[in-house]
Scaffold this active site. Sequence first.
Site, PDB file in Angstrom:
ATOM      1  N   ASP A 243       0.865  -1.181   0.000  1.00 33.44           N
ATOM      2  CA  ASP A 243       0.000   0.000   0.000  1.00 33.44           C
ATOM      3  C   ASP A 243       0.905   1.236   0.000  1.00 33.44           C
ATOM      4  OD1 ASP A 243      -1.761   2.183   0.956  1.00 33.44           O
ATOM      5  OD2 ASP A 243      -3.199   0.567   1.264  1.00 33.44           O
TER       6      ASP A 243
ATOM      7  N   GLN B 223     -14.521   2.667   1.270  1.00 24.80           N
ATOM      8  CA  GLN B 223     -13.726   2.144   0.146  1.00 24.80           C
ATOM      9  C   GLN B 223     -13.355   3.293  -0.796  1.00 24.80           C
ATOM     10  OE1 GLN B 223     -15.749  -0.837  -2.254  1.00 24.80           O
ATOM     11  NE2 GLN B 223     -13.871  -1.386  -3.361  1.00 24.80           N
TER      12      GLN B 223
ATOM     13  N   HIS C 148     -10.341  -5.573  -2.572  1.00 22.41           N
ATOM     14  CA  HIS C 148      -9.011  -5.918  -2.048  1.00 22.41           C
ATOM     15  C   HIS C 148      -9.095  -6.137  -0.552  1.00 22.41           C
ATOM     16  CE1 HIS C 148      -9.638  -1.576  -2.197  1.00 22.41           C
ATOM     17  NE2 HIS C 148      -9.017  -1.518  -1.029  1.00 22.41           N
TER      18      HIS C 148
END
Length: 137
Positions: free
Chosen positions: A33, A96, A102
């Site tokens: 990330d 989200q 994911h």
Amino acid sequence: MTYDTNNIFAKILRKEIPCIKVYEDEHTLAFMDIMPQAEGHTLVIPKEAAITIHDLSDDSAANLIIKVKLVAAAVKKGLNADGITLFQLNGEQAGQTVPHIHFHILPGSYLTAKAHAKINADTDSLEAIAEKIRKGF
Ligand code: AMP
């Protein structure tokens, strides 16, 4: 809602933009990330085009959770983490921000984590962490 084929993860899957990859197979991709909430924050995505878990086929869902388990174990081992948090957001109301399903793998606790999707980490430090995770497989 229609799947946006130009969402950022779709572009990563098509290799139109880079990611710091830790794992890939026929159905799954896992990468760092770029706005980590803790050191080692990793994302696992299916290659199937699905916005949320509600859109995902049963086969992809089954495969995805197995791969989340596999990658989470590598994060735990590679970073010598005591605890691992998993989370997965469905829809804007849930927070989200990228409309391709994911799972988040977060070393440590969400309760003490940094803010969601706010602060960019530098590529070199993410690459160094990714290398430790790769050694955890
Ligand atoms: P969510 O809000 O659950 O959709 O999570 C999306 C995550 O993707 C956030 O944690 C962002 O920091 C992360 N993110 C956004 N763009 C990228 C990117 N290009 N590469 C890696 N992670 C990203």
